[in-house]
Design a protein around this motif. Structure first.
Motif, short mmCIF file in Angstrom:
data_model
loop_
_atom_site.label_atom_id
_atom_site.label_comp_id
_atom_site.label_asym_id
_atom_site.label_seq_id
_atom_site.Cartn_x
_atom_site.Cartn_y
_atom_site.Cartn_z
N ASP A 1 48.92 -29.95 -36.38
CA ASP A 1 48.07 -30.10 -35.20
C ASP A 1 46.64 -30.45 -35.59
N GLN A 2 46.14 -29.85 -36.65
CA GLN A 2 44.79 -30.14 -37.13
C GLN A 2 44.69 -31.60 -37.60
N LYS A 3 45.71 -32.04 -38.32
CA LYS A 3 45.73 -33.41 -38.79
C LYS A 3 45.80 -34.39 -37.62
N LEU A 4 46.61 -34.06 -36.62
CA LEU A 4 46.69 -34.91 -35.43
C LEU A 4 45.36 -34.97 -34.69
N ASP A 5 44.67 -33.83 -34.61
CA ASP A 5 43.35 -33.79 -33.97
C ASP A 5 42.35 -34.64 -34.74
#
Length: 95
Positions: A5-9
């Motif tokens: 999720d952090q990488k997608l953000d």
């Protein structure tokens, strides 16, 4: 929040930044194109004025287009000096 999720953000944020940069560049290109158009129009106007001044200088070399300046009791040397100064100014403007 998971690592995915952090990488997608982060990816989403980078994409947003790139889109903003692209929009900024596009508006700058449009502004420069408009400025270029204005400069071309201004150059055209200046060229017309220059041509008009050149014609007026040529007409000053003789009175009424044919009659020598001395016939009208004008100081021919003074007129020729002024014409030369005007021609020099026109040369400077053209360069």
């Amino acid at each position: 929040m998971s690592i995915e999720d952090q990488k997608l953000d982060q990816i989403s944020q980078k994409i947003s930044e790139l889109i903003a940069l692209k929009n900024q560049k596009q508006s700058e290109v449009e502004r420069l194109l408009e400025e270029n158009k204005s400069l071309k129009e201004e150059k055209g106007n200046l060229e017309k004025k220059y041509s008009t001044l050149e014609m007026k200088v040529e007409n000053l070399k003789t009175i009424d287009g044919n009659e020598p300046a001395t016939i009208n009791n004008l100081d021919e040397a003074k007129i020729n000096g002024m014409i030369k100064e005007i021609e020099e100014c026109l040369t400077l403007l053209k360069s």
